[in-house]
Design an enzyme around this catalytic site. Structure first.
Site, short mmCIF file in Angstrom:
data_model
loop_
_atom_site.label_atom_id
_atom_site.label_comp_id
_atom_site.label_asym_id
_atom_site.label_seq_id
_atom_site.Cartn_x
_atom_site.Cartn_y
_atom_site.Cartn_z
CG HIS A 1 -0.23 -0.01 2.52
ND1 HIS A 1 -0.09 -1.14 3.29
CD2 HIS A 1 0.42 0.97 3.19
CE1 HIS A 1 0.59 -0.86 4.38
NE2 HIS A 1 0.92 0.40 4.34
C1 T46 Z 1 2.89 0.67 6.98
C2 T46 Z 1 3.65 -0.58 7.23
C3 T46 Z 1 5.11 -0.33 7.42
C4 T46 Z 1 -4.60 -0.32 13.17
O1 T46 Z 1 -5.75 -0.54 13.63
N1 T46 Z 1 -3.86 0.72 13.65
C5 T46 Z 1 -2.61 1.00 13.18
O2 T46 Z 1 -1.98 1.97 13.66
C6 T46 Z 1 -2.07 0.16 12.15
C7 T46 Z 1 -0.67 0.44 11.59
C8 T46 Z 1 -2.82 -0.89 11.69
N2 T46 Z 1 -4.07 -1.13 12.21
C9 T46 Z 1 -4.83 -2.29 11.74
C10 T46 Z 1 -5.25 -2.26 10.28
C11 T46 Z 1 -5.29 -3.72 9.92
O3 T46 Z 1 -6.52 -4.29 10.28
O4 T46 Z 1 -3.98 -3.43 11.86
C12 T46 Z 1 -4.21 -4.34 10.80
C13 T46 Z 1 -2.91 -4.62 10.06
O5 T46 Z 1 -2.53 -3.45 9.33
P1 T46 Z 1 -1.90 -3.50 7.88
O6 T46 Z 1 -2.46 -4.65 7.12
O7 T46 Z 1 -2.00 -2.17 7.24
O8 T46 Z 1 -0.37 -3.85 8.25
P2 T46 Z 1 0.94 -3.88 7.36
O9 T46 Z 1 1.95 -4.63 8.14
O10 T46 Z 1 0.64 -4.34 5.98
O11 T46 Z 1 1.36 -2.31 7.22
C14 T46 Z 1 1.75 -1.57 8.36
C15 T46 Z 1 1.03 -0.21 8.42
O12 T46 Z 1 -0.38 -0.38 8.35
C16 T46 Z 1 1.45 0.70 7.29
O13 T46 Z 1 1.02 2.02 7.55
O14 T46 Z 1 3.41 1.59 6.36
O15 T46 Z 1 3.15 -1.35 8.33
#
Ligand code: T46
Length: 129
Positions: A44
């Site tokens: 993303h």
């Molecule tokens: C990024 C990379 C480096 C939350 O509720 N609060 C938060 O602050 C974050 C970061 C995530 N979430 C929830 C959203 C999803 O349901 O946690 C779940 C996993 O998030 P995501 O799939 O976006 O995780 P990654 O590891 O793909 O990405 C993360 C960050 O979201 C993103 O901003 O830059 O780490």
């Protein structure tokens, strides 16, 4: 960006301060850990969010794509941070089982700030050129 390790004979310490070591006011801190073997994360971009990522244990590989070039960076040191600006597509690969990736963010969590489709990301970039 390199962080100055402080400390003494007992061990090391790194201090990260908003608008000093990190070039924005820190509104949120989160960390990724326990990533399963062979799993990749990210895929993303963020419309406005700026972040600094630091691997405080283990290692992983971050791919950053700004629509012009794509770079792959190993994050494997608690004294090295990677600045991730807005409108940059990121992917994270090759997590070691002990990897803890600490992320300092310029804003609170907002799902509306995410672009999770690569074609949409490219279209948004084209619209702001
Ligand atoms: C990024 C990379 C480096 C939350 O509720 N609060 C938060 O602050 C974050 C970061 C995530 N979430 C929830 C959203 C999803 O349901 O946690 C779940 C996993 O998030 P995501 O799939 O976006 O995780 P990654 O590891 O793909 O990405 C993360 C960050 O979201 C993103 O901003 O830059 O780490």
């Amino acid at each position: 960006m390199d962080f100055l390790p402080l400390g003494d004979r007992r061990g090391s310490l790194v201090a990260l301060e908003g608008q000093r070591t990190v070039p924005f006011a820190i509104q949120r801190v989160y960390y990724l850990f326990g990533t399963k073997a062979g799993v990749s994360r990210g895929y993303h971009a963020h419309r406005r969010l700026q972040q600094v990522a630091v691997c405080v244990a283990g290692r992983c590989r971050m791919v950053l794509d700004d629509g012009v070039s794509r770079e792959s960076v190993w994050l494997d040191s608690p004294t090295r941070g990677l600045m991730i600006r807005s409108m940059v597509w990121r992917e994270m690969h090759d997590f070691t089982p002990d990897c803890v990736l600490l992320v300092l963010a310029s804003a609170h969590y907002d799902e509306a700030d995410y672009i999770r489709d690569y074609q949409q990301f490219r279209a948004k970039l084209a619209s702001i050129e």
